[in-house]
Design a protein around this motif. Structure first.
Motif, mmCIF file in Angstrom:
data_model
loop_
_atom_site.group_PDB
_atom_site.id
_atom_site.type_symbol
_atom_site.label_atom_id
_atom_site.label_comp_id
_atom_site.label_asym_id
_atom_site.label_seq_id
_atom_site.Cartn_x
_atom_site.Cartn_y
_atom_site.Cartn_z
ATOM 1 N N VAL A 1 19.867 43.906 33.301
ATOM 2 C CA VAL A 1 19.069 42.879 32.616
ATOM 3 C C VAL A 1 19.663 42.556 31.249
ATOM 4 N N LEU A 2 20.028 43.569 30.485
ATOM 5 C CA LEU A 2 20.583 43.338 29.158
ATOM 6 C C LEU A 2 21.960 42.676 29.229
ATOM 7 N N PHE A 3 22.743 42.991 30.248
ATOM 8 C CA PHE A 3 24.035 42.346 30.422
ATOM 9 C C PHE A 3 23.852 40.850 30.676
ATOM 10 N N PHE A 4 22.936 40.490 31.562
ATOM 11 C CA PHE A 4 22.701 39.072 31.841
ATOM 12 C C PHE A 4 22.089 38.356 30.638
ATOM 13 N N PHE A 5 21.277 39.042 29.864
ATOM 14 C CA PHE A 5 20.744 38.466 28.633
ATOM 15 C C PHE A 5 21.881 38.170 27.659
ATOM 16 N N PHE A 6 22.817 39.094 27.510
ATOM 17 C CA PHE A 6 23.964 38.908 26.632
ATOM 18 C C PHE A 6 24.810 37.726 27.091
ATOM 19 N N VAL A 7 25.088 37.637 28.384
ATOM 20 C CA VAL A 7 25.878 36.533 28.916
ATOM 21 C C VAL A 7 25.145 35.208 28.686
ATOM 22 N N GLY A 8 23.831 35.196 28.860
ATOM 23 C CA GLY A 8 23.052 33.988 28.617
ATOM 24 C C GLY A 8 23.106 33.550 27.162
ATOM 25 N N VAL A 9 23.021 34.488 26.247
ATOM 26 C CA VAL A 9 23.099 34.154 24.822
ATOM 27 C C VAL A 9 24.475 33.594 24.483
#
Length: 64
Positions: A18-26
């Motif tokens: 979840v945090l990886f995809f959040f980082f990629v989204g940002v």
């Protein structure tokens, strides 16, 4: 399974994802094509009053 082990396994697997995809989204949000004007305006804030310093209203009121 005790509470600590469950949270540890959750953090090591799904929360990492979840945090990886959040980082990629940002990152995608920051580098999107339409955002350059916004960031250029924000970067120029220190230089807006380069030729004439901004006046402090409280300082002006104290003199009168």
């Amino acid at each position: 399974m005790d509470h600590y082990s469950f949270l540890r396994q959750f953090a090591d697997s799904w929360m990492l994802l979840v945090l990886f995809f959040f980082f990629v989204g940002v990152v995608f949000w920051v580098f999107r094509p339409g955002s350059s004007k916004t960031y250029r305006d924000t970067a120029d804030i220190p230089f807006r009053h380069e030729d004439k310093p901004a006046t402090d209203k409280t300082d002006k009121e104290a003199r009168t």
